[in-house]
Design a protein around this motif. Structure first.
Motif, PDB file in Angstrom:
ATOM      1  N   LEU A  72       0.933  -1.437   0.081  1.00 62.16           N
ATOM      2  CA  LEU A  72      -0.017  -0.034   0.062  1.00 62.16           C
ATOM      3  C   LEU A  72       0.770   1.282  -0.025  1.00 62.16           C
ATOM      4  O   LEU A  72       0.704   2.266  -0.644  1.00 62.16           O
ATOM      5  CB  LEU A  72      -0.973  -0.094   1.018  1.00 62.16           C
ATOM      6  CG  LEU A  72      -1.991   1.305   1.606  1.00 62.16           C
ATOM      7  CD1 LEU A  72      -2.858   1.140   0.232  1.00 62.16           C
ATOM      8  CD2 LEU A  72      -2.615   1.047   2.672  1.00 62.16           C
ATOM      9  N   LYS A 114       2.255   1.511  -3.502  1.00 63.88           N
ATOM     10  CA  LYS A 114       1.482   2.013  -4.410  1.00 63.88           C
ATOM     11  C   LYS A 114       0.988   3.565  -4.202  1.00 63.88           C
ATOM     12  O   LYS A 114       0.625   4.385  -5.317  1.00 63.88           O
ATOM     13  CB  LYS A 114       0.316   1.109  -4.462  1.00 63.88           C
ATOM     14  CG  LYS A 114       0.327  -0.190  -5.093  1.00 63.88           C
ATOM     15  CD  LYS A 114      -0.782  -1.106  -4.698  1.00 63.88           C
ATOM     16  CE  LYS A 114      -0.409  -2.341  -5.527  1.00 63.88           C
ATOM     17  NZ  LYS A 114      -1.443  -3.258  -5.137  1.00 63.88           N
ATOM     18  N   LEU A 115       1.229   4.168  -2.794  1.00 64.20           N
ATOM     19  CA  LEU A 115       0.759   5.400  -2.747  1.00 64.20           C
ATOM     20  C   LEU A 115       2.057   6.255  -3.631  1.00 64.20           C
ATOM     21  O   LEU A 115       1.932   7.424  -3.966  1.00 64.20           O
ATOM     22  CB  LEU A 115       0.948   5.780  -1.318  1.00 64.20           C
ATOM     23  CG  LEU A 115      -0.263   5.513  -0.444  1.00 64.20           C
ATOM     24  CD1 LEU A 115      -0.115   5.816   1.015  1.00 64.20           C
ATOM     25  CD2 LEU A 115      -1.424   6.101  -0.904  1.00 64.20           C
ATOM     26  N   LYS A 116       3.190   5.596  -3.755  1.00 65.77           N
ATOM     27  CA  LYS A 116       4.298   6.159  -4.317  1.00 65.77           C
ATOM     28  C   LYS A 116       4.213   6.032  -5.869  1.00 65.77           C
ATOM     29  O   LYS A 116       4.916   6.483  -6.676  1.00 65.77           O
ATOM     30  CB  LYS A 116       5.488   5.788  -3.831  1.00 65.77           C
ATOM     31  CG  LYS A 116       5.874   6.384  -2.664  1.00 65.77           C
ATOM     32  CD  LYS A 116       7.365   6.822  -2.832  1.00 65.77           C
ATOM     33  CE  LYS A 116       8.021   7.954  -2.073  1.00 65.77           C
ATOM     34  NZ  LYS A 116       9.271   8.418  -2.117  1.00 65.77           N
ATOM     35  N   GLY A 117       3.227   5.248  -6.348  1.00 63.37           N
ATOM     36  CA  GLY A 117       2.954   5.056  -7.722  1.00 63.37           C
ATOM     37  C   GLY A 117       3.604   3.689  -8.113  1.00 63.37           C
ATOM     38  O   GLY A 117       3.732   3.516  -9.504  1.00 63.37           O
TER      39      GLY A 117
END
Lengths: 392, 233
Positions: B106, B109-112
């Motif tokens: 997670l 994913k916040l970092k792409g």
């Protein structure tokens, strides 16, 4: 980062938030069950109450809505279709002279007594129509046909009222207004808004059953069919000029007038409408409380997400996705239950309608209620005390 | 790495105003393990929150890697947090609905970072903290020490230069606490990251490069090396 890369990152993050919302929901199944029970309860309540109201609206004016007439000629100031007064036949000849009028048929609708096998009396509403041009005739005929009504003293009743009227089969002899009548057919699903079921017969038979209340050259209504391509509004105006002592309504006006009387001017319709509105209010409150509580359960996680660098928009996505998923799941369950309830009610005295518009509207309402409740939660989530994430 | 000058933070307004930080000056360098100590309500957590751009200062200056963050628009702070900070919490703050690997993913994913890349990197980070066999375990099935190690892996997911930890050993037994602190000290020593730890735990003070005492919203004085050893003893 160029714009394409930014879009790709946003898309990935968006998907992650939806996935997180889904996992949050299914992780605590007891909480999910409580949430869904709340949503299902609210939606079923709303669907049933509004379905009942819509059914009342439909039932109160079904003989008008399905009459096939373009215009109704009536005595002046009648309150509704079940309250017509006798009109002389000479008006019919005058109406036929009006440009754009293709046909004018006499139509009787009158309350008459029906004698039960036990000797008790039930009131029925006899609908007499012209068998050659069946405006105002029955629909959904499941046994027998219209031609069977050409025989003297024959009638058609609805299956729903077999027991109420003591009817078991075609050919059964009954008594209406102290006259012999023979059941020639059955319809299905023609509910009556009042306690008097509709009984269909030829115009002449209905006149006979109406007895002294109706002389031979009278009818309670005249149903007008306009010529193909004629402007119904203009035909109506022309008829009104020709028959200034009578009232002329379009089919839609007659339907609205009848609905307005039965639904809004009698206690029953208003009660049902209030029930529907109350159902809506209770439903909104239940859903709002349920979604709010479900969101608050995860408030600490949203704080953590913020600390991890998720923008508020990402947190909104999780909260809204949770609400939307809950709404859709609850809606699917509610619509199945409402459909079963509606189906089971069709043979009763209080049928519950579930038209596609109501079903689709309920989905929109579920999403709106859940999103609205989520927005309240979002306001809370955006005001999270940041130090909260540091508390043990 | 972090430069704080005359930092003030006041909660509330008017007569209800409470001053949490009153003129804090502090410098934290890369590769340093700074421990913040002080009694409850002294302002340690507020200082950590302001450092981590979770909380806006009332006045003063906080520079993170040269970037002034005081007065920065609220909408820009998440990006600063994402780029510069990894957080470790006393209560772990893991997502109970996600497995160990998903918790780390997670953050990636916040970092792409998504897809197979995220899964691989999450597995590698969990292996780094000794939890290679717990990828599919949910937080509820893990011990406190294991949860905190997942939190460390998650904090490292975005490869931040600064790790902020609030009482990371408070909920752990002595052995687990030592292990967690070894990891944090290793991040400073081997990777050159800045590690700021709020703690009451005297057992872990020997991991500190520097200890700062906070009282009544002020830095009282840096603790001398000898005093630090005494406290640790």
């Amino acid at each position: 980062m160029n714009s394409v890369q930014i879009v790709i990152v946003c898309y990935k993050v968006y998907n992650v938030m939806i996935a997180l919302a889904w996992k949050n929901l299914i992780h605590d199944r007891v909480r999910l069950a409580v949430t869904l029970v709340g949503i299902v309860f609210a939606l079923v309540l709303i669907l049933v109450q509004f379905g009942l109201f819509l059914s009342f609206m439909d039932t109160s004016s079904n003989v008008v809505a399905r009459s096939g007439a373009d215009l109704w000629i009536t005595a002046p100031r009648i309150p509704h279709v079940n309250g017509g007064s006798p009109l002389r036949e000479s008006y019919r000849w005058q109406a036929l002279q009006v440009k754009g009028v293709a046909r004018v048929d006499r139509y009787n609708l009158a309350w008459v007594p029906w004698k039960l096998p036990s000797g008790a009396i039930e009131s029925v509403s006899i609908a007499g129509f012209d068998l050659d041009h069946p405006m105002g005739g029955p629909w959904n005929i499941v046994q027998g046909n219209l031609d069977d009504l050409r025989s003297e003293d024959t009638v058609m009743v609805d299956e729903l009222y077999k027991q109420k009227l003591g009817v078991t089969r075609i050919g059964q002899i009954v008594e209406i207004s102290n006259r012999r009548a023979r059941v020639a057919g059955f319809t299905r699903g023609i509910h009556s808004f009042t306690t008097a079921p509709y009984v269909f017969s030829s115009f002449k038979n209905a006149q006979n059953y109406a007895g002294a209340a109706m002389s031979e050259d009278q009818s309670t209504f005249m149903l007008v069919k306009a010529e193909t391509g004629a402007d119904v509004g203009q035909v109506k105006a022309a008829l009104q000029r020709k028959l200034p002592n009578l009232a002329v309504f379009t089919n839609e006006e007659m339907r609205a007038k009848t609905q307005s009387y039965w639904v809004f001017q009698t206690g029953a319709g208003v009660t049902t409408l209030l029930g529907a509105l109350l159902g809506l209010i209770v439903g909104v409150v239940v859903v709002a409380q349920t979604i709010y509580a479900a969101t608050m359960d995860h408030i600490r996680e949203f704080g953590t997400l913020k600390a991890m660098g998720a923008a508020n928009a990402r947190i909104y996505e999780v909260i809204l996705a949770q609400a939307a998923i809950s709404a859709v799941m609850g809606y699917v369950m509610a619509i199945v239950i409402a459909w079963l309830v509606s189906r089971g009610s069709q043979d009763g005295n209080a049928p519950i309608a579930l038209p596609p518009e109501l079903a689709i509207g309920a989905l929109g309402l579920a999403l709106a209620m859940c999103a609205g409740a989520a927005v309240i939660s979002i306001r809370k989530a955006t005001r999270i005390d940041p130090a909260m994430v540091f508390r043990g | 790495m972090i430069e704080i000058r005359d930092l003030h933070k006041t909660y509330g307004k008017g007569q209800a105003a409470v001053s949490a930080l009153s003129g804090v000056d502090l410098h934290v360098s890369a590769g340093e393990v700074l421990m913040l100590m002080g009694p409850s309500g002294s302002g340690k957590t507020t200082l950590l929150s302001v450092m981590g751009c979770i909380l806006q200062a009332s006045s003063g200056s906080v520079k993170v890697d040269g970037l002034e963050v005081v007065g920065l628009a609220e909408s820009k702070l998440p990006r600063v947090r994402l780029k510069h900070f990894g957080f470790i919490f006393q209560g772990f703050n893991l997502f109970p609905a996600l497995t160990a690997r998903e918790n780390v993913e997670l953050a990636l994913k916040l970092k792409g970072v998504g897809g197979a890349g995220a899964r691989k990197r999450a597995a590698a980070l969990l292996e780094q903290v000794g939890l290679a066999d717990k990828l599919k375990a949910y937080p509820a099935d893990l011990s406190g020490g294991q949860k905190q190690r997942i939190a460390i892996a998650r904090a490292l997911a975005g490869d931040p230069p600064i790790i902020l930890a609030d009482e990371p050993t408070a909920a752990l037994d002595s052995h687990s606490g030592q292990k967690v602190m070894e990891m944090l000290a290793g991040l400073a020593r081997e990777d050159g990251r800045t590690v700021v730890v709020v703690t009451h735990d005297n057992r872990v003070l020997h991991y500190a490069s520097r200890i700062v005492h906070i009282a009544d919203g002020r830095v009282v004085k840096p603790v001398a090396e000898e005093a630090k050893k005494e406290m640790a003893a």
